[in-house]
Design an enzyme around this catalytic site. Structure first.
Site, PDB file in Angstrom:
ATOM      1  N   HIS A 157       9.757  -2.314  -7.475  1.00 37.44           N
ATOM      2  CA  HIS A 157       8.978  -1.508  -6.521  1.00 37.44           C
ATOM      3  C   HIS A 157       9.722  -1.277  -5.209  1.00 37.44           C
ATOM      4  CE1 HIS A 157       4.973  -1.459  -8.593  1.00 37.44           C
ATOM      5  NE2 HIS A 157       5.598  -2.390  -9.296  1.00 37.44           N
ATOM      6  N   ASP A 365      12.387   1.839   2.437  1.00 35.07           N
ATOM      7  CA  ASP A 365      11.161   1.590   1.662  1.00 35.07           C
ATOM      8  C   ASP A 365      11.374   2.063   0.232  1.00 35.07           C
ATOM      9  OD1 ASP A 365       8.486   0.962   1.117  1.00 35.07           O
ATOM     10  OD2 ASP A 365       7.755   1.922   2.944  1.00 35.07           O
TER      11      ASP A 365
END
Ligand code: ADP
Ligand code: F6P
Length: 471
Positions: A157, A365
């Site tokens: 992720h 991110d």
């Protein structure tokens, strides 16, 4: 095909009461688990004095959960240690924050072994196993060593860092070799996929064949980019709730004709909150005409608070918001509303909708779901503007946002100005394109494409896996 088993460090089942307290990821995974009569396995979040291996099994919303407790050493060395003091900062390019401690390595290996030992008796021969995130990079290896022959997929992720960063990790090759015990390794973006392929070719002496077959360490694994999305219906339905409407009205009533800039993040140094505050301060400095007509609502939920770097960033943000307010506030205007609360998901949709500009400016991110949730929550007739960091995985897909370099204070200040002043027609055009993308590449598409690719590996490579397992 048998059941789907999802394994993750944290297990977040959808609220049994359907109150919408958990995220789209949990909802999407639960839907797949229901479809496959599956199982979700992971840490309960509880810490006990001594590890027992006892599994607590329960059914929530049609999904079977199998949860185990960890002991204090586990939580210290594995979760707060190797996962969040070594891998997290490293994978987010914060080499200055990385801690290498032998006990963290050991704790990480021990907990992955504990996951494998506790999970193994629950696995049936036809099951597909899908492991989530950086806490469990070596889980397939631990399972294979104990005899598991099932197809096992892994999804990361967070970003996979550039080779020059990743190779600063002691025993980096061991970690990647362990990854090759997965049949399928999924990344969020083409950028992360490329960085992993570079490592395979340049550091591991392997190769990557067209079509995404990586070969190294005498093994093969399929690799691919599977950008995660959100559950758009969860947001649009959430907006219809009384709670969302009340929250929307509460925020709008508090505007007193002003425009609201919004940030929603975990209180994490990767989210670029300090840089965001400084860029907003720059905006106030450069645009005296904007003062008193705008404010920043930053919602930042405290997270991983046993890790020092998180305590530090929290302290720095408190003093920075205080400084900006001290310099600019007036009797009837506070430029920064800084809130450390966690909101219910339905309430959050109302807050998203009330915001004229969203600042999603992480320094690094994996994807960033807040950017997608903000878009999904907008009023099509009067949508807000998304300012998005080029360092968020989401920027590969969301090109119609105002894309900024989060380290460039002047550029972010200018994007704030532009977002606040953007004419309705341009806001609508940009929003429509963003909304179409978020709706098409949603969380179900992510889940289904990953599971289909894993199934495909399962049928394509039985003999290869059997021989790899025999090694
Ligand atoms: P990360 O996974 O690094 O935390 P993302 O932006 O991808 O970052 O996901 C964050 C998730 O947490 C989103 O679904 C967002 O709605 C939720 N979230 C973040 N802050 C809050 C908050 N204060 N209250 C409720 N939900 C939050
Ligand atoms: O998106 C990255 C991630 O670490 C997830 O794996 C995790 O569920 C989320 O952020 C929140 O972090 P934590 O589980 O440490 O609170």
């Amino acid at each position: 095909m048998g059941r789907l088993i999802v394994v993750s460090n944290r297990v977040q089942p959808p609220d049994a009461a359907g109150a919408g307290a958990t995220g789209g990821l949990a909802v999407a995974l639960s839907a797949a688990l229901r479809e496959y009569s599956g199982l979700w396995f992971g840490w309960s979040g509880e810490t006990v004095d001594a590890f027992t291996g006892h599994l607590s099994m329960r059914k929530v919303g049609g999904v079977t959960l199998a949860l185990m407790d960890l002991d204090e050493h586990d939580v210290h060395e594995y979760y707060n240690g190797y996962a969040n003091r070594t891998l997290w900062p490293l994978f987010h390019y914060r080499t200055d924050l990385v801690a290498y401690e032998r006990s963290f390595d050991e704790g990480y290996a021990r907990v992955n072994a504990r996951f494998a030992e506790s999970l193994l008796p629950l696995i049936e021969p036809d099951d597909l196993i899908w492991v989530q995130d950086y806490h469990l990079l070596p889980l397939a290896r631990a399972l294979r060593r104990r005899g598991a022959r099932n197809p096992i997929g892994f999804f990361l992720h967070i970003p996979w860092p550039a080779r020059q960063i990743f190779t600063t990790l002691p025993r980096h090759a061991e970690l990647v070799e362990a990854l090759f015990d997965y049949d399928l390794i999924g990344f969020q973006t083409a950028d992360s996929l490329q960085a992993f392929a570079d490592y395979v070719k340049e550091s591991a002496g392997g190769e990557v064949l067209p079509g995404g077959i990586a070969m190294a360490f005498g093994k093969r694994a399929r690799i691919g980019a599977f950008p995660i999305g959100i559950d758009v219906a969860e947001i649009t339905e959430g907006l219809k709730s009384d709670r969302a409407k009340a929250e929307f009205e509460r925020v709008r009533a508090s505007l007193l004709g002003r425009k609201m800039i919004l940030g929603v993040d975990r209180l994490d140094y990767s989210k670029g909150l300090e840089e965001r505050f400084l860029a907003y301060e720059q905006y106030l400095e450069d645009h005296p005409e904007g003062r008193e007509h705008v404010f920043l609502l930053q919602i930042a939920t405290p997270t991983r608070d046993e890790v020092e770097a998180y305590q530090d960033i929290r302290g720095r943000l408190e003093s920075l918001s205080g400084r900006i307010n001290g310099a600019y506030a007036d009797v009837d205007w506070v430029p920064v509303r800084y809130v450390n609360k966690t909101y219910r998901r339905d309430a959050l949709t109302g807050i998203y909708r009330a915001a004229h500009v969203a600042l999603v400016t992480p320094l690094r991110d994996g994807m960033n779901l807040v950017a997608k949730e903000y878009v999904a929550a907008q009023d099509p007739d009067d949508p807000g503007v998304l300012v998005l960091s080029e360092q968020a995985g989401a920027a590969e897909q969301m090109r119609e946002a105002l894309i900024v370099n989060p380290f460039n204070r002047e550029a972010v200040a200018e994007a704030i100005r532009r977002g606040l002043a953007m004419p309705l027609a341009e806001r609508k055009d940009r929003w429509q394109a963003l909304f179409d993308g978020v709706s098409t590449d949603d969380v179900a598409a992510w889940r289904d494409s990953f599971v289909a690719a894993l199934k495909n590996e399962a049928t394509a490579d039985q003999p290869l896996r059997a021989s790899a397992n025999a090694r």
